[in-house]
Design an enzyme around this catalytic site. Structure first.
Site, PDB file in Angstrom:
ATOM      1  N   ASP A   1       4.460  -4.776  -7.315  1.00 38.15           N
ATOM      2  CA  ASP A   1       3.834  -3.548  -6.825  1.00 38.15           C
ATOM      3  C   ASP A   1       4.418  -2.314  -7.518  1.00 38.15           C
ATOM      4  O   ASP A   1       3.913  -1.211  -7.325  1.00 38.15           O
ATOM      5  CB  ASP A   1       3.992  -3.424  -5.301  1.00 38.15           C
ATOM      6  CG  ASP A   1       5.440  -3.537  -4.860  1.00 38.15           C
ATOM      7  OD1 ASP A   1       6.057  -4.576  -5.144  1.00 38.15           O
ATOM      8  OD2 ASP A   1       5.952  -2.590  -4.246  1.00 38.15           O
TER       9      ASP A   1
ATOM     10  N   ARG B   1       4.097   5.993   1.731  1.00 39.23           N
ATOM     11  CA  ARG B   1       4.670   7.347   1.825  1.00 39.23           C
ATOM     12  C   ARG B   1       4.228   8.213   0.651  1.00 39.23           C
ATOM     13  O   ARG B   1       4.893   9.189   0.304  1.00 39.23           O
ATOM     14  CB  ARG B   1       6.182   7.260   1.833  1.00 39.23           C
ATOM     15  CG  ARG B   1       6.726   6.490   0.646  1.00 39.23           C
ATOM     16  CD  ARG B   1       8.090   6.929   0.355  1.00 39.23           C
ATOM     17  NE  ARG B   1       8.763   5.990  -0.521  1.00 39.23           N
ATOM     18  CZ  ARG B   1      10.036   6.067  -0.772  1.00 39.23           C
ATOM     19  NH1 ARG B   1      10.744   7.001  -0.205  1.00 39.23           N
ATOM     20  NH2 ARG B   1      10.594   5.215  -1.589  1.00 39.23           N
TER      21      ARG B   1
ATOM     22  N   ASP C   1       7.508   3.792 -10.656  1.00 39.66           N
ATOM     23  CA  ASP C   1       8.082   3.532  -9.337  1.00 39.66           C
ATOM     24  C   ASP C   1       9.509   2.978  -9.397  1.00 39.66           C
ATOM     25  O   ASP C   1       9.793   1.905  -8.878  1.00 39.66           O
ATOM     26  CB  ASP C   1       7.183   2.528  -8.589  1.00 39.66           C
ATOM     27  CG  ASP C   1       6.819   3.069  -7.209  1.00 39.66           C
ATOM     28  OD1 ASP C   1       7.225   4.199  -6.888  1.00 39.66           O
ATOM     29  OD2 ASP C   1       6.154   2.356  -6.450  1.00 39.66           O
TER      30      ASP C   1
ATOM     31  N   ARG D   1       3.944  13.268  -8.641  1.00 43.25           N
ATOM     32  CA  ARG D   1       3.957  12.339  -9.782  1.00 43.25           C
ATOM     33  C   ARG D   1       2.605  12.363 -10.472  1.00 43.25           C
ATOM     34  O   ARG D   1       1.567  12.423  -9.823  1.00 43.25           O
ATOM     35  CB  ARG D   1       4.251  10.934  -9.258  1.00 43.25           C
ATOM     36  CG  ARG D   1       4.255   9.877 -10.331  1.00 43.25           C
ATOM     37  CD  ARG D   1       4.988   8.632  -9.859  1.00 43.25           C
ATOM     38  NE  ARG D   1       4.218   7.904  -8.873  1.00 43.25           N
ATOM     39  CZ  ARG D   1       4.756   6.937  -8.108  1.00 43.25           C
ATOM     40  NH1 ARG D   1       6.030   6.615  -8.198  1.00 43.25           N
ATOM     41  NH2 ARG D   1       4.008   6.299  -7.232  1.00 43.25           N
TER      42      ARG D   1
ATOM     43  N   ASP E   1       9.023   5.941   7.645  1.00 47.58           N
ATOM     44  CA  ASP E   1       8.681   7.283   8.139  1.00 47.58           C
ATOM     45  C   ASP E   1       7.745   8.041   7.198  1.00 47.58           C
ATOM     46  O   ASP E   1       7.386   9.183   7.466  1.00 47.58           O
ATOM     47  CB  ASP E   1       9.969   8.090   8.400  1.00 47.58           C
ATOM     48  CG  ASP E   1      10.824   8.227   7.147  1.00 47.58           C
ATOM     49  OD1 ASP E   1      10.372   7.803   6.048  1.00 47.58           O
ATOM     50  OD2 ASP E   1      11.952   8.740   7.252  1.00 47.58           O
TER      51      ASP E   1
ATOM     52  N   GLY F   1       0.840  -1.202   0.000  1.00 44.41           N
ATOM     53  CA  GLY F   1       0.000   0.000   0.000  1.00 44.41           C
ATOM     54  C   GLY F   1       0.866   1.239   0.000  1.00 44.41           C
ATOM     55  O   GLY F   1       2.080   1.174   0.178  1.00 44.41           O
TER      56      GLY F   1
HETATM   57  P1  AMP Z   1       9.248   1.072  -3.000  1.00 44.01           P
HETATM   58  O1  AMP Z   1      10.474   0.251  -2.754  1.00 44.01           O
HETATM   59  O2  AMP Z   1       9.489   2.551  -2.948  1.00 44.01           O
HETATM   60  O3  AMP Z   1       8.504   0.668  -4.212  1.00 44.01           O
HETATM   61  O4  AMP Z   1       8.300   0.796  -1.750  1.00 44.01           O
HETATM   62  C1  AMP Z   1       7.813  -0.464  -1.371  1.00 44.01           C
HETATM   63  C2  AMP Z   1       6.804  -0.307  -0.257  1.00 44.01           C
HETATM   64  O5  AMP Z   1       7.407   0.284   0.882  1.00 44.01           O
HETATM   65  C3  AMP Z   1       5.605   0.568  -0.602  1.00 44.01           C
HETATM   66  O6  AMP Z   1       4.502   0.081   0.094  1.00 44.01           O
HETATM   67  C4  AMP Z   1       6.045   1.906  -0.068  1.00 44.01           C
HETATM   68  O7  AMP Z   1       4.957   2.758   0.195  1.00 44.01           O
HETATM   69  C5  AMP Z   1       6.756   1.511   1.204  1.00 44.01           C
HETATM   70  N1  AMP Z   1       7.777   2.487   1.600  1.00 44.01           N
HETATM   71  C6  AMP Z   1       8.967   2.742   0.998  1.00 44.01           C
HETATM   72  N2  AMP Z   1       9.641   3.697   1.659  1.00 44.01           N
HETATM   73  C7  AMP Z   1       8.872   4.069   2.709  1.00 44.01           C
HETATM   74  C8  AMP Z   1       9.015   5.009   3.768  1.00 44.01           C
HETATM   75  N3  AMP Z   1      10.096   5.784   3.903  1.00 44.01           N
HETATM   76  N4  AMP Z   1       8.008   5.103   4.669  1.00 44.01           N
HETATM   77  C9  AMP Z   1       6.910   4.343   4.565  1.00 44.01           C
HETATM   78  N5  AMP Z   1       6.718   3.433   3.606  1.00 44.01           N
HETATM   79  C10 AMP Z   1       7.685   3.291   2.684  1.00 44.01           C
HETATM   80 MG    MG Z   2       6.876   0.944  -5.000  1.00 47.41          MG
END
Ligand code: AMP
Ligand code: MG
Length: 481
Positions: free
Chosen positions: A252, A93, A262, A176, A125, A90
């Site tokens: 995802d 952030r 992403d 975005r 965070d 989900g």
């Molecule tokens: P990503 O690697 O950016 O595609 O993120 C994978 C998952 O981790 C997604 O659900 C993001 O929303 C969550 N996520 C990544 N970085 C953060 C962060 N700093 N705080 C909260 N959720 C994060």
């Molecule tokens: Mg992602």
């Protein structure tokens, strides 16, 4: 053109209700200031580019102000990460602020990345750091300028809000844009939580909003899946043809629209290396450059699995079977044009494979090679780049013979239209980020400008078209962002 207060919102995803997303307000960052904005992205919202210079712009895209008719939501999804299923992801952030309806009848999702904690933040965070926001901004707009489908980026806003990664950094927000933020992982979530009614509701929404042509077919769901396969085959062909490495092809991070989406530790190849791994944390090379093709196929089969409540398995398998042939045809088509061919010949694939084989471990700059191939008076000037010079000579003789059987007129111009001079190299991004971290945003803006017109030589910008320095080829891009 419109001002910021004239945007029209039509929040279709939010209307689906709380089972698909959760209402959450962005948490503002301190002392927001504009790093960079994209005029081209602003025009998608019919926004006057001058708005970017107003205080309201930075306030809106740093969580300090909201339009009254936005409905900020964190979306619910899951996904396969590095091959393993993670049941609950989900928007941890990012917040979908709403959908803007523009003058030509398009909807654009406004997604604010780095907007603070949400119910899906897990231990994170909810923030994004300045460096990763700048990287995503530059890449989104550079991919688009290359003609590669991608989510877009409206702006990056910097702040004084501290965030902790490997060291202390500053939070930023990226706005975005995409016609949809629905990912493969959305469908997986409702499949693995065994909620077929909700999944059908989501599929019907996506079908009506984003695949209207499929909605009227006798088998709308299958038709939509087939189109998703086709779009992904085309997309991956473009990545491979231009040397783009996504870095984290988890389901995802795969858009249902078949656009680049992403991307964190992405990279464009400098020297050609089929085994290149851009993500420092990808120890097994699951998402290496050449693995992007089988991984995209694997991701599509994960999507297919999640659609089994709606589509018969043999039909899904048949549609999945289209991926590789479509990919190969699309890839060869682009590479023929990159090589300057207008006609198709049987032996082109082998000729290309021989070239890539010679490039491998030779230290040949991948994208510059094609640009130089189009502009070089004589192929002999290119041979010094190759370790196997005699091998190159043999290839060059066959290439020359192949060219002689093709259309000669306008060859350089034709090739220059598909062979970029400017590429978002990691070291160029890094130089711009280093300056931005010291408060100087001019280099980010300049680099964005140069990359907005990658096929045309721009006076004074010769330095951006050069090979990277040796240090610039080996930057390790951290997965943290
Ligand atoms: P990503 O690697 O950016 O595609 O993120 C994978 C998952 O981790 C997604 O659900 C993001 O929303 C969550 N996520 C990544 N970085 C953060 C962060 N700093 N705080 C909260 N959720 C994060
Ligand atoms: Mg992602």
């Amino acid at each position: 053109m419109k001002g910021l207060d004239e945007l029209i919102f039509d929040n279709r995803f939010a209307c689906l209700g709380d089972v698909f997303s959760t209402h959450v307000l962005p948490e503002p960052i301190d002392n927001p200031r504009l790093v960079v904005a994209s005029d081209a992205a602003m025009s998608l919202l019919d926004l006057d580019p001058a708005c970017a210079q107003t205080p309201l712009f930075a306030e809106l895209f740093s969580g300090h102000k909201l339009w009254s008719d936005t409905e900020p939501r964190a979306m619910i999804y899951s996904g396969h990460q590095f091959g393993g299923y993670t049941p609950q992801l989900g928007d941890g952030r990012g917040v979908l602020l709403g959908e803007v309806y523009n003058d030509v009848g398009e909807h654009w999702d406004l997604h604010l990345k780095g907007a603070g904690p949400t119910p899906y933040s897990r231990s994170g965070d909810g923030r994004a750091v300045l460096r990763s926001s700048i990287r995503e901004f530059l890449a989104s707009e550079a991919l688009h300028a290359l003609g590669i489908p991608s989510s877009r980026a409206l702006c990056v806003i910097a702040s004084d809000t501290p965030v902790w990664r490997e060291k202390q950094e500053r939070a930023a927000m990226l706005l975005r844009l995409a016609p949809s933020h629905v990912r493969f992982g959305h469908f997986e979530y409702f499949y693995y939580t065994r909620q077929p009614e909700l999944q059908k509701q989501l599929v019907d929404h996506v079908l009506a909003a984003h695949f209207p042509g499929c909605a009227t077919q006798p088998e709308p769901y299958l038709d939509m899946f087939r189109e998703i396969v086709e779009r992904n085959a085309e997309l991956i062909a473009q990545w491979q043809a231009y040397g783009f490495c996504h870095g984290v092809m988890n389901t995802d991070n795969m858009s249902i629209l078949g656009i680049t989406f992403d991307f964190g530790p992405f990279a464009f190849l400098d020297d050609f290396d089929a085994n290149f791994i851009c993500n420092h944390s990808d120890h097994e090379g699951r998402y290496s450059f050449s693995n992007q093709v089988p991984v995209a196929h694997w991701n599509l089969s994960a999507l297919a699995q999640s659609l089994t409540p709606l589509i018969e398995v043999p039909a899904l398998q048949e549609a999945l079977g289209l991926f590789l042939p479509l990919y190969e045809a699309a890839y060869l088509d682009i590479m023929r044009r990159r090589l300057g061919f207008t006609l198709a010949e049987e032996g082109d694939k082998v000729l290309l494979e021989r070239l890539l084989g010679l490039m491998q471990n030779s230290g040949v700059d991948y994208n510059l090679f094609f640009r130089r191939l189009g502009e070089a008076g004589s192929l002999a000037v290119l041979r010094d780049d190759f370790v196997d010079m005699q091998g190159f000579d043999a290839w060059a003789a066959d290439y020359q013979a192949r060219m002689d059987r093709d259309v000669v007129d306008g060859r350089t111009e034709r090739m220059n239209q598909v062979n970029p001079l400017y590429i978002l190299r990691n070291y160029l991004a890094q130089k711009a980020i280093d300056a931005a971290e010291d408060g100087d945003y001019s280099e980010v803006r300049r680099l964005h400008q140069v990359l907005s017109n990658p096929f045309e030589a721009q006076p004074g910008m010769e330095g951006y078209a050069e090979r990277p320095p040796e240090w610039g080829k080996h930057l390790e891009i951290s997965c943290s962002s």
